[in-house]
Design a protein around this motif. Sequence first.
Motif, mmCIF file in Angstrom:
data_model
loop_
_atom_site.group_PDB
_atom_site.id
_atom_site.type_symbol
_atom_site.label_atom_id
_atom_site.label_comp_id
_atom_site.label_asym_id
_atom_site.label_seq_id
_atom_site.Cartn_x
_atom_site.Cartn_y
_atom_site.Cartn_z
ATOM 1 N N ASP A 119 0.802 -1.228 0.000
ATOM 2 C CA ASP A 119 0.000 0.000 0.000
ATOM 3 C C ASP A 119 0.835 1.277 0.000
ATOM 4 O O ASP A 119 0.293 2.378 -0.029
ATOM 5 C CB ASP A 119 -0.991 0.006 1.164
ATOM 6 C CG ASP A 119 -0.318 0.063 2.527
ATOM 7 O OD1 ASP A 119 0.916 -0.113 2.625
ATOM 8 O OD2 ASP A 119 -1.043 0.275 3.514
ATOM 9 N N ARG A 120 2.144 1.166 -0.001
ATOM 10 C CA ARG A 120 3.034 2.330 -0.014
ATOM 11 C C ARG A 120 3.590 2.630 -1.409
ATOM 12 O O ARG A 120 4.445 3.482 -1.566
ATOM 13 C CB ARG A 120 4.209 2.108 0.955
ATOM 14 C CG ARG A 120 3.827 1.841 2.391
ATOM 15 C CD ARG A 120 3.186 3.022 3.096
ATOM 16 N NE ARG A 120 3.940 4.224 2.950
ATOM 17 C CZ ARG A 120 4.685 4.797 3.876
ATOM 18 N NH1 ARG A 120 4.777 4.251 5.058
ATOM 19 N NH2 ARG A 120 5.323 5.921 3.635
ATOM 20 N N TYR A 121 3.127 1.902 -2.424
ATOM 21 C CA TYR A 121 3.560 2.130 -3.803
ATOM 22 C C TYR A 121 2.608 3.087 -4.498
ATOM 23 O O TYR A 121 1.496 3.317 -4.042
ATOM 24 C CB TYR A 121 3.619 0.791 -4.568
ATOM 25 C CG TYR A 121 4.826 -0.027 -4.194
ATOM 26 C CD1 TYR A 121 5.975 0.002 -4.976
ATOM 27 C CD2 TYR A 121 4.837 -0.805 -3.051
ATOM 28 C CE1 TYR A 121 7.092 -0.735 -4.628
ATOM 29 C CE2 TYR A 121 5.945 -1.542 -2.691
ATOM 30 C CZ TYR A 121 7.071 -1.506 -3.491
ATOM 31 O OH TYR A 121 8.182 -2.228 -3.138
ATOM 32 N N TRP A 122 3.025 3.607 -5.621
ATOM 33 C CA TRP A 122 2.207 4.545 -6.386
ATOM 34 C C TRP A 122 0.888 3.886 -6.789
ATOM 35 O O TRP A 122 -0.159 4.531 -6.804
ATOM 36 C CB TRP A 122 2.991 5.021 -7.616
ATOM 37 C CG TRP A 122 2.272 6.067 -8.394
ATOM 38 C CD1 TRP A 122 2.147 7.383 -8.068
ATOM 39 C CD2 TRP A 122 1.578 5.869 -9.619
ATOM 40 N NE1 TRP A 122 1.405 8.031 -9.023
ATOM 41 C CE2 TRP A 122 1.048 7.122 -9.995
ATOM 42 C CE3 TRP A 122 1.355 4.788 -10.440
ATOM 43 C CZ2 TRP A 122 0.312 7.303 -11.144
ATOM 44 C CZ3 TRP A 122 0.618 4.965 -11.596
ATOM 45 C CH2 TRP A 122 0.107 6.220 -11.927
ATOM 46 N N ALA A 123 0.945 2.611 -7.122
ATOM 47 C CA ALA A 123 -0.246 1.811 -7.415
ATOM 48 C C ALA A 123 -0.020 0.432 -6.791
ATOM 49 O O ALA A 123 1.086 0.124 -6.359
ATOM 50 C CB ALA A 123 -0.470 1.702 -8.919
ATOM 51 N N ASP A 124 -1.050 -0.380 -6.757
ATOM 52 C CA ASP A 124 -0.958 -1.694 -6.129
ATOM 53 C C ASP A 124 -0.024 -2.612 -6.926
ATOM 54 O O ASP A 124 -0.334 -2.969 -8.069
ATOM 55 C CB ASP A 124 -2.354 -2.304 -6.038
ATOM 56 C CG ASP A 124 -2.397 -3.614 -5.289
ATOM 57 O OD1 ASP A 124 -1.331 -4.139 -4.893
ATOM 58 O OD2 ASP A 124 -3.517 -4.134 -5.098
ATOM 59 N N PRO A 125 1.110 -3.031 -6.346
ATOM 60 C CA PRO A 125 2.048 -3.878 -7.082
ATOM 61 C C PRO A 125 1.655 -5.358 -7.103
ATOM 62 O O PRO A 125 2.258 -6.145 -7.841
ATOM 63 C CB PRO A 125 3.361 -3.688 -6.308
ATOM 64 C CG PRO A 125 2.917 -3.453 -4.907
ATOM 65 C CD PRO A 125 1.637 -2.654 -5.034
ATOM 66 N N LEU A 126 0.662 -5.749 -6.324
ATOM 67 C CA LEU A 126 0.316 -7.170 -6.236
ATOM 68 C C LEU A 126 -0.201 -7.744 -7.552
ATOM 69 O O LEU A 126 0.286 -8.795 -7.988
ATOM 70 C CB LEU A 126 -0.653 -7.412 -5.084
ATOM 71 C CG LEU A 126 -0.081 -7.089 -3.699
ATOM 72 C CD1 LEU A 126 -1.162 -7.220 -2.628
ATOM 73 C CD2 LEU A 126 1.117 -7.963 -3.380
ATOM 74 N N PRO A 127 -1.153 -7.110 -8.242
ATOM 75 C CA PRO A 127 -1.584 -7.656 -9.542
ATOM 76 C C PRO A 127 -0.425 -7.690 -10.559
ATOM 77 O O PRO A 127 -0.307 -8.644 -11.331
ATOM 78 C CB PRO A 127 -2.689 -6.705 -10.002
ATOM 79 C CG PRO A 127 -3.181 -6.055 -8.751
ATOM 80 C CD PRO A 127 -1.989 -5.965 -7.843
ATOM 81 N N ARG A 128 0.409 -6.688 -10.535
ATOM 82 C CA ARG A 128 1.557 -6.648 -11.447
ATOM 83 C C ARG A 128 2.498 -7.815 -11.146
ATOM 84 O O ARG A 128 2.993 -8.480 -12.049
ATOM 85 C CB ARG A 128 2.270 -5.298 -11.296
ATOM 86 C CG ARG A 128 3.380 -5.062 -12.271
ATOM 87 C CD ARG A 128 3.914 -3.654 -12.134
ATOM 88 N NE ARG A 128 5.017 -3.422 -13.045
ATOM 89 C CZ ARG A 128 5.658 -2.278 -13.163
ATOM 90 N NH1 ARG A 128 5.298 -1.235 -12.420
ATOM 91 N NH2 ARG A 128 6.658 -2.149 -14.007
ATOM 92 N N ALA A 129 2.745 -8.084 -9.873
ATOM 93 C CA ALA A 129 3.616 -9.197 -9.480
ATOM 94 C C ALA A 129 2.979 -10.538 -9.859
ATOM 95 O O ALA A 129 3.677 -11.439 -10.348
ATOM 96 C CB ALA A 129 3.899 -9.132 -7.986
ATOM 97 N N ARG A 130 1.678 -10.684 -9.650
ATOM 98 C CA ARG A 130 1.006 -11.938 -10.023
ATOM 99 C C ARG A 130 1.127 -12.190 -11.526
ATOM 100 O O ARG A 130 1.393 -13.311 -11.957
ATOM 101 C CB ARG A 130 -0.463 -11.894 -9.606
ATOM 102 C CG ARG A 130 -0.663 -12.030 -8.125
ATOM 103 C CD ARG A 130 -2.149 -12.067 -7.723
ATOM 104 N NE ARG A 130 -2.268 -11.827 -6.311
ATOM 105 C CZ ARG A 130 -2.726 -10.691 -5.768
ATOM 106 N NH1 ARG A 130 -3.152 -9.698 -6.534
ATOM 107 N NH2 ARG A 130 -2.776 -10.555 -4.463
ATOM 108 N N GLY A 131 0.946 -11.150 -12.314
ATOM 109 C CA GLY A 131 1.102 -11.283 -13.759
ATOM 110 C C GLY A 131 2.519 -11.675 -14.150
ATOM 111 O O GLY A 131 2.728 -12.489 -15.057
ATOM 112 N N TYR A 132 3.496 -11.121 -13.458
ATOM 113 C CA TYR A 132 4.899 -11.433 -13.743
ATOM 114 C C TYR A 132 5.208 -12.884 -13.386
ATOM 115 O O TYR A 132 5.857 -13.595 -14.159
ATOM 116 C CB TYR A 132 5.809 -10.476 -12.965
ATOM 117 C CG TYR A 132 7.202 -10.386 -13.530
ATOM 118 C CD1 TYR A 132 7.451 -9.711 -14.721
ATOM 119 C CD2 TYR A 132 8.277 -10.968 -12.863
ATOM 120 C CE1 TYR A 132 8.732 -9.632 -15.240
ATOM 121 C CE2 TYR A 132 9.567 -10.878 -13.375
ATOM 122 C CZ TYR A 132 9.783 -10.211 -14.562
ATOM 123 O OH TYR A 132 11.059 -10.132 -15.075
#
Length: 141
Positions: A119-132
């Motif tokens: 929650d401290r990133y500009w946007a939620d990195p979790l979906p991006r990480a799941r895609g990666y």
Amino acid sequence: MAAGAFRRTAIERSDQRVAWERADQAFFAAGACHILAWVCRESYPERSIEVAAVRVAGDRQIFHVYAVWDGWTFDHSGWNREVDLLTVNAEFEGRPLERVGITVDLAGFCAEHHHRLPDRYWADPLPRARGYVDRHTPPWA
């Protein structure tokens, strides 16, 4: 490829949006490697995936975090043998490294090592990480 090859610039460190706009590999090599490691572990609950990190020998500061399963690692470079990950990073840094097993959860790791929670990133990195994670075939497949 060594994580250090993707270190953030001064502007990327000071502006979360600029850091976010980097390519996935750069984003997950430097600045969100810990997020990627935990997402990898959560993506394969049937496997005993651990989280580990590296630091320069004798230093306290962790500089790269990755997931580990049966001698294989997952990080910004996809799935590779742990010995190869450690070797390429040690060669890039030009100094001996230490492997550190991480035994706390993501929140505990972030608090202890001064890393950002999702929650401290500009946007939620979790979906991006799941895609990666989904774009890389695990060694057991």
